[in-house]
Design an enzyme around this catalytic site. Structure first.
Site, mmCIF file in Angstrom:
data_model
loop_
_atom_site.group_PDB
_atom_site.id
_atom_site.type_symbol
_atom_site.label_atom_id
_atom_site.label_comp_id
_atom_site.label_asym_id
_atom_site.label_seq_id
_atom_site.Cartn_x
_atom_site.Cartn_y
_atom_site.Cartn_z
ATOM 1 N N ARG A 15 -2.720 -2.200 -3.281
ATOM 2 C CA ARG A 15 -3.903 -1.374 -3.080
ATOM 3 C C ARG A 15 -3.796 -0.201 -4.050
ATOM 4 O O ARG A 15 -2.821 0.548 -4.012
ATOM 5 C CB ARG A 15 -3.955 -0.858 -1.653
ATOM 6 N N ARG B 10 -9.797 16.391 6.186
ATOM 7 C CA ARG B 10 -10.578 16.722 4.986
ATOM 8 C C ARG B 10 -11.953 17.278 5.367
ATOM 9 O O ARG B 10 -12.539 16.846 6.359
ATOM 10 C CB ARG B 10 -10.778 15.468 4.120
ATOM 11 N N HIS C 189 -12.841 3.309 -0.155
ATOM 12 C CA HIS C 189 -12.787 2.368 0.986
ATOM 13 C C HIS C 189 -13.473 1.038 0.642
ATOM 14 O O HIS C 189 -13.919 0.311 1.522
ATOM 15 C CB HIS C 189 -13.469 2.964 2.246
ATOM 16 N N ASN D 132 0.877 -1.165 0.000
ATOM 17 C CA ASN D 132 0.000 0.000 0.000
ATOM 18 C C ASN D 132 0.918 1.218 0.000
ATOM 19 O O ASN D 132 1.442 1.608 1.041
ATOM 20 C CB ASN D 132 -0.890 -0.046 1.248
ATOM 21 N N GLU E 106 -8.294 -4.801 5.242
ATOM 22 C CA GLU E 106 -8.152 -4.557 3.801
ATOM 23 C C GLU E 106 -7.003 -5.373 3.215
ATOM 24 O O GLU E 106 -7.072 -5.833 2.084
ATOM 25 C CB GLU E 106 -7.920 -3.060 3.559
#
Ligand code: ADP
Length: 393
Positions: A93, A241, A181, A9, A379
């Site tokens: 990923r 964010r 996600h 990742n 994940e």
């Protein structure tokens, strides 16, 4: 000798990795870790499944190791670790699979070129995700690589859920709600049948609350709507964010405040959210422990935005049977889960405060119309499973 799969990742300043080894037909986590601060003071750490540090290295300040240097070091560590096992593939990923990639894909030069076309859609992530893919293609072209996308899981959304009220040609040209996600939601959907069979076939809202945060509506285990849109800045307020923002604010900042695209990007991705509102930190733990009123305000706004978005996703589903909390905040903060469930009483949510405080898996009260769960996402395992599956076919 066992088969092993490494999951990568790669972000702008770090490369995270997890190694999985196949034992008795199942993928078992082996070492994991990261190289961080790639361009400032690079630091590498690898830990065993028990969390014990097995290998560590710090480079002198000012050494710009970069993605290539990080990968080289990492491959060296993996080679040593895998002395008696065989590395059969690398799963990556990748944030964006565009409108086409609705599932993981085996990478070759053509696929890589295709994925590069999505860089403008996720300029802060996609180029970094692709960097190690290109490097491995060059160094070890025979090592199979698989890309797993954050967007794929949401390609099952009906067209209406993917559209903006923009001229239709723009939708056709790719200006649409992609959702993110997805690997986390796919993992949750994969364990729901064993956890809550009724929810697995029914209507579930999953709250992925980490530094990045979003929510997903699952109908029968398939994504039908989510809170993120064209980019991962939409929807919920996050660590740094904004979440949903009236586009009129962006126009105002450009025309009246003279801000350019780069300055606005920095504002909405890095300087807003929990950090911007509190003026203290983007870290939920720090804010929950702070006596400052603005820390409280940031936490309250965080929960309020979730309350509003939950209503929206339940409307998309036409009701709700279960709610699942996951990721850093969702898995660890009983206080935030409790506040969100209090806000959701109107939906028939009744929290078992003791179970919630104890960090149990099922945290709804026995009579609750909506079941509430706390499930750790994974994940990396999702990526490793996809990689193994794809390489087996
Ligand atoms: P990322 O999106 O980077 O993977 P994580 O899923 O690790 O992020 O989530 C990080 C967030 O989880 C941070 O805001 C952190 O403060 C929060 N967090 C972790 N543990 C706790 C806790 N015990 N209580 C409250 N927040 C927590």
């Amino acid at each position: 000798m066992s088969d092993a799969i490494v999951v990568l990742n790669a972000g702008s300043s770090s490369v995270k990795f997890s190694l999985f080894v196949e034992r008795a037909g199942a993928l078992e986590p082996d070492i994991r870790g990261q190289v961080e601060a790639l361009f400032t003071t690079p630091h590498f750490v690898a830990k065993g499944p028990d969390g014990v540090v097995l290998s560590e290295k710090t480079w002198a300040g000012g050494v710009a190791l970069g993605h290539d240097g990080a990968l080289e070091h990492l491959l060296g560590v993996l080679r040593e670790r895998l002395a008696s096992d065989r590395l059969v593939g690398v799963g990556h990923r990748v944030v964006h699979g565009g409108a086409l990639y609705d599932r993981p894909v085996r990478i070759d030069a053509e696929v890589l070129a295709d994925l590069r076309r999505f860089e403008p859609l996720a300029p802060l992530h996609q180029p970094h995700n692709l960097a190690p893919i290109a490097a491995i293609l060059e160094r070890a072209p025979d090592l199979p690589q698989v890309a797993c996308f954050d967007t794929s899981f949401h390609r099952s959304n009906p067209a209406l859920a993917q559209m903006f009220g923009l001229p239709y040609e723009m939708f056709e040209q790719g200006v649409r709600r992609y959702g993110f996600h997805g690997l986390s939601y796919e993992f949750i959907a994969s364990v729901l049948p064993a956890t809550d069979p009724a929810a697995a076939t029914g209507r579930t809202v999953v709250l992925h609350l980490g530094n990045g945060a979003s929510m997903c509506a699952l109908a029968g285990g398939r994504s039908v709507a989510s809170s993120m849109g064209f980019t991962a800045v939409d929807g919920l307020m996050m660590g740094t964010r904004t979440g949903s923002l009236d586009p009129g604010v962006v126009l105002y900042l450009m025309t009246e405040r003279g801000m350019d695209a780069r300055a606005i990007e920095k504002l909405i991705y890095n300087q807003s959210g929990l950090l911007g509102v509190s003026g203290i930190s983007s870290d939920m733990r720090t804010l929950l422990a702070s006596p400052e009123p603005r820390a409280r305000l940031a936490v309250d706004l965080y929960c309020y935005r979730i309350r509003r978005e939950l209503g929206s996703l339940v409307a998309a589903l036409g009701g709700v049977d279960a709610i699942v909390f996951t990721a850093g905040i969702g898995e660890n903060s009983a206080e935030i889960r409790s506040a969100i469930c209090r806000d959701a009483q109107w939906l028939g949510v009744e929290l078992d405060e003791a179970a919630n405080a104890a960090g149990a898996s099922r945290i709804s009260a026995p009579g609750s119309r909506v079941s509430v769960w706390c499930i750790a996402t994974n994940e990396e395992l999702m990526i490793a499973s996809h990689t193994r599956q794809l390489l087996a076919t």
